[in-house]
Motif scaffolding. Structure first.
Motif, short mmCIF file in Angstrom:
data_model
loop_
_atom_site.label_atom_id
_atom_site.label_comp_id
_atom_site.label_asym_id
_atom_site.label_seq_id
_atom_site.Cartn_x
_atom_site.Cartn_y
_atom_site.Cartn_z
N ARG A 204 5.79 45.17 -2.22
CA ARG A 204 6.42 45.23 -3.54
C ARG A 204 6.15 43.94 -4.32
O ARG A 204 5.88 43.96 -5.53
N GLU A 205 6.22 42.81 -3.63
CA GLU A 205 5.97 41.52 -4.28
C GLU A 205 4.50 41.38 -4.67
O GLU A 205 4.18 40.87 -5.75
N VAL A 206 3.60 41.81 -3.79
CA VAL A 206 2.17 41.73 -4.07
C VAL A 206 1.83 42.51 -5.33
O VAL A 206 1.14 42.02 -6.24
N LEU A 207 2.31 43.74 -5.40
CA LEU A 207 1.99 44.58 -6.55
C LEU A 207 2.60 44.05 -7.84
O LEU A 207 2.11 44.32 -8.93
N GLU A 223 -9.67 43.41 4.72
CA GLU A 223 -10.37 43.68 3.45
C GLU A 223 -9.93 42.66 2.42
O GLU A 223 -8.84 42.08 2.51
N GLY A 224 -10.76 42.47 1.39
CA GLY A 224 -10.37 41.63 0.27
C GLY A 224 -11.41 40.57 -0.06
O GLY A 224 -12.35 40.35 0.69
N PRO A 225 -11.21 39.98 -1.25
CA PRO A 225 -10.16 40.29 -2.22
C PRO A 225 -10.38 41.64 -2.91
O PRO A 225 -11.48 41.92 -3.37
N LEU A 226 -9.32 42.44 -2.96
CA LEU A 226 -9.34 43.73 -3.63
C LEU A 226 -8.62 43.61 -4.97
O LEU A 226 -7.56 42.98 -5.05
N ASP A 227 -9.19 44.19 -6.00
CA ASP A 227 -8.52 44.22 -7.30
C ASP A 227 -7.22 45.02 -7.14
O ASP A 227 -7.22 46.16 -6.67
N ILE A 228 -6.09 44.42 -7.55
CA ILE A 228 -4.80 45.05 -7.32
C ILE A 228 -4.68 46.39 -8.02
O ILE A 228 -3.96 47.29 -7.57
N ALA A 229 -5.42 46.58 -9.12
CA ALA A 229 -5.36 47.84 -9.85
C ALA A 229 -5.97 48.98 -9.05
O ALA A 229 -5.71 50.16 -9.33
N ASP A 230 -6.78 48.65 -8.05
CA ASP A 230 -7.46 49.67 -7.26
C ASP A 230 -6.77 49.95 -5.93
O ASP A 230 -7.31 50.69 -5.10
#
Length: 526
Positions: A204-207, A223-230
């Motif tokens: 919840r905090e990450v998003l 995995e990462g860095p991943l774009d949070i929108a994806d």
């Protein structure tokens, strides 16, 4: 991701070993400049080790670290700071006896000197104001709210115009309102061009704050860095815990561990009015001030059989003193304590344990176990203390009983003769549960029972507490993790400055609980 700016910080093939333990294994990741990045994973995933490597506090066994495209010597704090990397630890480092101005000066220079109080205050006032830290610079660090202390720690880290700021588990000690305050501060830092890396474990905090997320598991980058929108919450949860473990947990427990759980109408069905005498009855209990923690001030608290009561609150608001008072280890200034129908106000701990008090302590490796003693000695401590001094001790029989008990509690060990210090955190906690949770337990105090445990061990602890409740025991659960409290508690009481400042039943309202934690509301019953 191709249009992101160049990397502010890059780790290449970083491996860290502590003896035979591999904390990080071939981790390669690059963080784009001017963004907010989250590094997530379970406890033990390697997040803090990763942060300490990037800040120069740990020298990797192999691998390299680049800052703004320039390779720096690893394991050298001074070089990392000179390159623009600063780390704010989960445990704050500024001296609590210093004033704000003194702490800022010491944090910036690392040395003392002869200064006037007014001169120091004038020197640091503008810097703190620019970072929206509103505080009296002549106040002592120890007298400030946790959120303000953290703001000062961040301000100290930015004295050198840091270009990369790493915050290690910054939300762990904050109330919900404090978390929002922190995130607002982080967004302002991003606007100033600072690259912020947040070590977190709640989805919840990450998003809610990050631009990208990188997942570690078992010391490896998943995995990462991943774009949070994806990234969906479900996908991130599976990356954090692994599909195999995730499938062994109920959805409710998994959501609570990763921080995506929301209150539902089903929660209300868990609580029913429980009749019968109380197991724990505290009436106007106050304690005398000492050096062990804030004193209690008129505590009233009841717990009945078959009930889990959670204690919420920002750490340091009397939770440890509450446990000490129930355990006869704090000097009472007034009030009365009843346990399983007995007035134990003046009774010693041994008598309270004989009645049915059991304790899972705050620090398992300090208060719960003797790490240099054998498993059978640790397991049998309660039986030996509660028995007669004239009782014949048969080590062979004790070891046999210990072996049966540890197997029943699924402890992974080689022999009952091995030292407790050789066990993992989860298995060490299981040994304490095996010793404390028995058929005679009337009141079980579980103090931060899952801190430092991975998701499997955490779920085991929750299941054990539920079984004890369902078996008729009363459980007092103290935790700084609201998701944990909301997941398994029937009621939650909030402690603030040594008092009960709110009491709530499921379904829990996080905003209301958070307000009680910070004093925005007073004496709430819901």
């Amino acid at each position: 991701m191709s249009n992101l700016p160049k990397s502010a910080l890059e780790c290449r093939d970083v491996t860290v070993k502590f003896g035979d333990v591999t904390a990080l294994s071939d981790v390669s990741v690059a963080f784009a400049a001017g963004q907010i990045h989250a590094v997530v994973g379970q406890n033990g995933a390697g997040k803090t080790t990763f942060a300490r490597v990037t800040a120069g506090l740990v020298s990797p066994t192999t691998g390299a670290v680049d800052v703004m495209g320039r390779k720096i010597r690893t394991g050298h704090v001074g070089e990392s700071r000179a390159a623009g990397v600063e780390l704010v630890h989960q445990s704050f480092a500024l001296p609590p006896s210093f004033t704000v101005a003194e702490a800022m000066e010491f944090g910036a220079t690392g040395k003392g000197g002869i200064y006037s109080r007014k001169g120091l205050a004038d020197k640091w006032r503008a810097h703190l104001a620019a970072l929206d830290v509103q505080v009296d610079l002549n106040k002592h660090i120890r007298d400030l709210p946790i959120e303000t202390q953290q703001g000062i720690e961040i301000a100290r880290a930015l004295v050198t115009d840091a270009r990369v700021l790493i915050l290690d588990e910054p939300t762990a000690v904050l109330s919900p309102a404090g978390i929002e305050m922190l995130f607002a501060r982080v967004r302002r830092l991003k606007e100033r061009g600072v690259t912020v890396i947040l070590v977190l474990h709640k989805i919840r905090e990450v998003l809610g704050i990050a631009d990208t997320v990188t997942v570690l598991r078992g010391g490896r980058k998943v995995e990462g860095p991943l774009d949070i929108a994806d990234v969906s919450a479900e996908r991130l949860a599976n990356l954090i815990v692994g599909d195999g473990i995730a499938k062994t947990l109920g959805q409710q427990d998994r959501d609570a561990v990763v921080g995506t759980r929301a209150a539902s109408g089903e929660d209300a069905d868990r609580y029913s009015e429980i009749s019968g005498p109380t197991v724990l009855a505290m009436r106007a209990v106050s304690t005398r001030p000492d050096n062990e923690g804030i004193a209690l001030d008129g505590i009233d608290l009841d717990i009945r059989p078959g009930e889990i009561v959670g204690i919420a609150g920002v750490e340091g608001n009397g939770q440890k003193t509450l446990v000490r008072a129930i355990s006869a280890l704090a000097d009472l200034a007034g009030g009365a304590i009843g346990l399983a129908g007995h007035d134990v106000t003046t009774q010693p701990l041994a008598n309270r344990r004989a009645i049915g008090l059991r304790i899972i302590p705050f620090e398992r490796n300090v208060e719960g176990l003797s790490l240099t003693s054998s498993l059978w000695q640790n397991w049998s401590a309660r039986q030996l203390l509660e028995g007669s001094l004239l009782r014949t001790i048969r080590p062979a029989a004790i070891r046999e009983a210990c072996d049966r008990s540890l197997k029943e509690w699924s402890v992974h060990y080689h022999t009952c003769g091995q030292r407790a210090g050789s066990l993992s955190g989860g298995n060490a906690q299981k040994v304490i549960f095996a010793r404390e949770v028995d058929a005679d337990a009337k009141l079980i105090i579980a103090a931060q029972p899952t801190r430092g445990l991975d998701i499997g061990a955490t779920a085991f602890v929750w299941q054990a507490l539920r079984r004890a409740r369902d078996g008729g025991a009363a459980v007092l659960l103290i935790s700084s993790d609201l998701d944990e409290l909301f997941d398994i508690s029937d009621r939650v009481a909030v402690m603030l400055s040594g008092r009960i400042n709110g009491e709530f039943r499921a379904p829990f309202d996080i905003a209301a609980v958070g307000a009680a934690m910070t004093g925005a509301t007073a004496r709430v019953r819901a």
